[in-house]
Design a protein around this motif. Structure first.
Motif, PDB file in Angstrom:
ATOM      1  N   ASP A 169      54.155  31.956  39.533  1.00  0.00           N
ATOM      2  CA  ASP A 169      55.200  31.990  38.508  1.00  0.00           C
ATOM      3  C   ASP A 169      56.399  32.846  38.903  1.00  0.00           C
ATOM      4  O   ASP A 169      57.328  33.014  38.109  1.00  0.00           O
ATOM      5  CB  ASP A 169      54.611  32.504  37.195  1.00  0.00           C
ATOM      6  N   VAL A 214      59.888  34.057  40.357  1.00  0.00           N
ATOM      7  CA  VAL A 214      61.193  33.501  40.700  1.00  0.00           C
ATOM      8  C   VAL A 214      61.455  33.954  42.130  1.00  0.00           C
ATOM      9  O   VAL A 214      61.583  35.148  42.397  1.00  0.00           O
ATOM     10  CB  VAL A 214      62.286  34.004  39.752  1.00  0.00           C
ATOM     11  N   TYR A 215      61.493  33.030  43.047  1.00  0.00           N
ATOM     12  CA  TYR A 215      61.500  33.376  44.470  1.00  0.00           C
ATOM     13  C   TYR A 215      62.835  33.140  45.161  1.00  0.00           C
ATOM     14  O   TYR A 215      62.995  33.435  46.348  1.00  0.00           O
ATOM     15  CB  TYR A 215      60.403  32.587  45.204  1.00  0.00           C
ATOM     16  N   SER A 271      66.906  27.168  40.443  1.00  0.00           N
ATOM     17  CA  SER A 271      66.452  28.554  40.616  1.00  0.00           C
ATOM     18  C   SER A 271      67.279  29.546  39.803  1.00  0.00           C
ATOM     19  O   SER A 271      67.689  30.586  40.294  1.00  0.00           O
ATOM     20  CB  SER A 271      66.475  28.943  42.105  1.00  0.00           C
ATOM     21  N   THR A 272      67.496  29.205  38.546  1.00  0.00           N
ATOM     22  CA  THR A 272      68.245  30.124  37.680  1.00  0.00           C
ATOM     23  C   THR A 272      67.344  31.182  37.056  1.00  0.00           C
ATOM     24  O   THR A 272      67.844  32.119  36.418  1.00  0.00           O
ATOM     25  CB  THR A 272      68.950  29.339  36.562  1.00  0.00           C
ATOM     26  N   GLY A 273      66.038  31.063  37.232  1.00  0.00           N
ATOM     27  CA  GLY A 273      65.131  32.064  36.688  1.00  0.00           C
ATOM     28  C   GLY A 273      65.259  32.176  35.177  1.00  0.00           C
ATOM     29  O   GLY A 273      65.303  31.181  34.460  1.00  0.00           O
ATOM     30  N   SER A 274      65.366  33.403  34.680  1.00  0.00           N
ATOM     31  CA  SER A 274      65.515  33.624  33.239  1.00  0.00           C
ATOM     32  C   SER A 274      66.968  33.625  32.805  1.00  0.00           C
ATOM     33  O   SER A 274      67.278  34.000  31.673  1.00  0.00           O
ATOM     34  CB  SER A 274      64.839  34.936  32.830  1.00  0.00           C
ATOM     35  N   ASN A 277      72.772  28.000  31.822  1.00  0.00           N
ATOM     36  CA  ASN A 277      72.363  28.015  33.224  1.00  0.00           C
ATOM     37  C   ASN A 277      73.364  27.300  34.117  1.00  0.00           C
ATOM     38  O   ASN A 277      73.012  26.832  35.214  1.00  0.00           O
ATOM     39  CB  ASN A 277      70.982  27.383  33.371  1.00  0.00           C
ATOM     40  N   ASN A 318      70.752  35.465  39.556  1.00  0.00           N
ATOM     41  CA  ASN A 318      69.935  35.217  38.372  1.00  0.00           C
ATOM     42  C   ASN A 318      69.451  36.563  37.839  1.00  0.00           C
ATOM     43  O   ASN A 318      69.637  37.603  38.487  1.00  0.00           O
ATOM     44  CB  ASN A 318      68.773  34.255  38.663  1.00  0.00           C
ATOM     45  N   GLU A 334      66.706  37.837  37.633  1.00  0.00           N
ATOM     46  CA  GLU A 334      65.680  38.484  38.451  1.00  0.00           C
ATOM     47  C   GLU A 334      66.303  39.272  39.603  1.00  0.00           C
ATOM     48  O   GLU A 334      65.596  39.900  40.392  1.00  0.00           O
ATOM     49  CB  GLU A 334      64.704  37.440  38.990  1.00  0.00           C
TER      50      GLU A 334
END
Length: 535
Positions: free
Chosen positions: A421, A423-424, A445-448, A491, A521, A523
């Motif tokens: 889970d 965000v990489y 890959s916008t994460g939160s 996003n 993002n 993260e």
């Protein structure tokens, strides 16, 4: 003729003496890490016809040395084991390899930013605390060769405060992050060479796979033929020199005549295609591995799409020659997108320096089972002209995020939740849509969520709540670029400039040093530079 026969007999006797005892590649030394979960090849030499048995724990395999005295076994797949074991290689004699762990092997390759040592990173605290016995590495010398072969020149090192300074810094932080989160022993194959291009690292079969690199293959054949022609020409004066040299050698006090020069093989050049592959990669094939991390591109910095073709050749070639079983056949390959460098450019058009190469690196994510750590803001703030950013901490940790999420998905993280889970990646350009004089950019890959961020040194990125997005440029059909306003909307990012009422394209951080680029993002991972045009 008699001398020739004597030399041949001596060579055969010497070969027999050399092969009489069972020997194993230097890759298999004390403090070794073996790859878990897939068959693990072990190889060496022995007397022709001799049976060799390799054993570690409950795993055992045997083979018979062939007519050249070579043998190879494949140990059955083993589970992870962080308890030191002994491995024995037995024939007429027995070798014992001590302190062997079973975990994951990662190749750390590329040029100087991968070779850059932890001891040069102003990271004394990390070096002093590097008592990490479940992280090991083997360092390679710089070697070129015209044909695949050779052995590994060094032995495995355990990570300690005394040895850590010599470890690849990016590889160290990558391994430390993974090992702390998973508990799996990590072995690093520290196999890199500063200042090298990508071509010498590519396997010959990799070039053959890529039609767009046919010109490279043709040039290699042309250079090889020219070398062969020059070598044949050099033999006549060499044959004339030999009797003269023998006569001088037999005369006390006489000086040997100078030896006629021989042509230099192109494979002695560290830039020649496949020369480093032959010298440094072949000696470790088919040692079982988990995957590879790669930091290179500076020496190919003026290239664009052709670098993408070379990345395909590099990755495809390595995967082909390793030919691992099952899902490990297309082993993961994670790479670093080049960091910012030199003084900033104020041109909204961009395209200078490494801008095009970064686009090729971004495109390389289309290659299956790859990942990219963005480093666009990691150059030393007070020394942007240093091609070796000291902050390899974020480089290694960003690479590790890809590996944790993709290759260790069931790991329960120290902070809670599963690695799957994580965000990489930072935001990656996905698509654009023109809306009433503006362009809306959509990302993966916008994460939160998206944010304007601030990053200082190794400190975590923080949100700049009052900050504006920078380094966005916009253009219309006239292809004239101007700086743009960029506003986060959910996003997406909406890009505009009143001077461009009918925009058609956007660029972000598309320059050698896009100082101030700040799209992240939440993260804390930076967006990759991108362009929506192909002008």
């Amino acid at each position: 003729m008699r001398l020739k026969k004597f030399c041949m007999m001596f060579a055969l006797l010497l070969a027999a003496a050399v092969n009489a005892d069972v020997k194993v590649s230097n890759l298999f030394s004390d403090n070794l890490v073996l790859q878990r979960d897939i068959p693990a090849p072990v190889w060496g030499t022995a007397e022709t016809g001799e049976k060799v048995t390799v054993k570690i724990g409950e795993s055992e395999a045997s083979a018979v040395a062939d007519e050249k005295g070579k043998w190879m076994v494949k140990l059955p797949a083993m589970k992870m084991n962080a308890t030191a074991q002994e491995m024995t290689i037995s024939g007429k004699n027995t070798l014992t390899i001590k302190n062997v762990l079973v975990g994951d092997i990662w190749i750390c390759s590329g040029q100087s930013n991968m070779e850059f040592g932890l001891g040069s990173c102003n990271a004394k605290e990390d070096v002093d605390s590097a008592n990490l016995p479940n992280i090991r590495r083997i360092k390679f010398n710089h070697v070129t060769a015209g044909r695949p072969g050779g052995d590994v020149p060094r032995k495995w090192d355990i990570c300690t405060p005394q040895s850590a300074g010599g470890f690849t810094a990016a590889g160290f932080y990558f391994a430390r992050k993974i090992q702390k989160e998973t508990g799996v022993p990590i072995g690093l194959i520290d196999n890199n060479w500063g200042g090298t291009r990508i071509e010498p690292w590519i396997a010959p079969c990799g070039f053959e796979m890529e039609k767009n690199l046919a010109n490279v293959v043709a040039d290699v054949k042309k250079r090889e033929q020219a070398y062969s022609t020059e070598l044949v020409k050099a033999l006549d004066p060499l044959e004339k020199w030999i009797p003269e040299a023998k006569k001088a050698a037999a005369t006390p006090g006489a000086e040997l005549p100078p030896m006629p020069p021989l042509p230099n093989s192109p494979y002695n050049e560290s830039s020649f295609p496949s020369s480093i592959y032959n010298g440094q990669i072949c000696p470790i094939v088919p040692f079982a591995i988990k995957g590879a991390i790669w930091y290179q591109g500076e020496s190919n910095g003026g290239e664009g799409d052709e670098y993408y073709a070379k990345m395909r050749a590099l990755i495809g070639g390595w995967r082909t020659v390793w030919n691992q079983e099952g899902t490990s056949k297309d082993f993961p390959f994670y790479f670093v997108q080049l960091a910012n460098f030199q003084q900033p450019s104020e041109s909204p058009m961009g395209g200078d320096g490494w801008a095009r190469l970064r686009m090729a690196q971004l495109k390389s994510l289309e290659i299956p089972n790859t990942g990219m750590a963005v480093a666009i803001e990691l150059a030393d703030a007070n020394n942007p002209g240093d091609i070796h950013p000291k902050n390899k901490f974020d480089v290694g940790e960003r690479l590790a995020l890809w590996a944790l999420a993709k290759d260790y998905p069931s790991t329960v993280l120290r902070t809670g939740g599963k690695a799957a889970d994580l965000v990489y990646s930072g935001p990656l350009y996905k698509s654009m849509k023109i809306e009433s004089g503006k362009i809306r950019i959509e990302f993966e890959s916008t994460g939160s969520g998206l944010m304007a961020g601030k990053k200082e040194g190794r400190n975590p990125t923080v949100e700049d709540k009052d900050g504006k997005l920078k380094r966005f440029a916009i253009a219309g059909e006239d292809k004239k670029w101007v700086w743009a306003d960029a506003v986060i909307d959910g996003n997406t990012v909406v890009v505009s400039n009143p001077e461009v009422p009918q925009p058609v394209a956007v660029r972000y951080a598309y320059s050698m040093h896009p100082a101030g680029c700040n799209l992240y993002n939440k993260e804390g991972l930076p967006a990759s530079p991108f362009r929506t045009d192909s002008w």
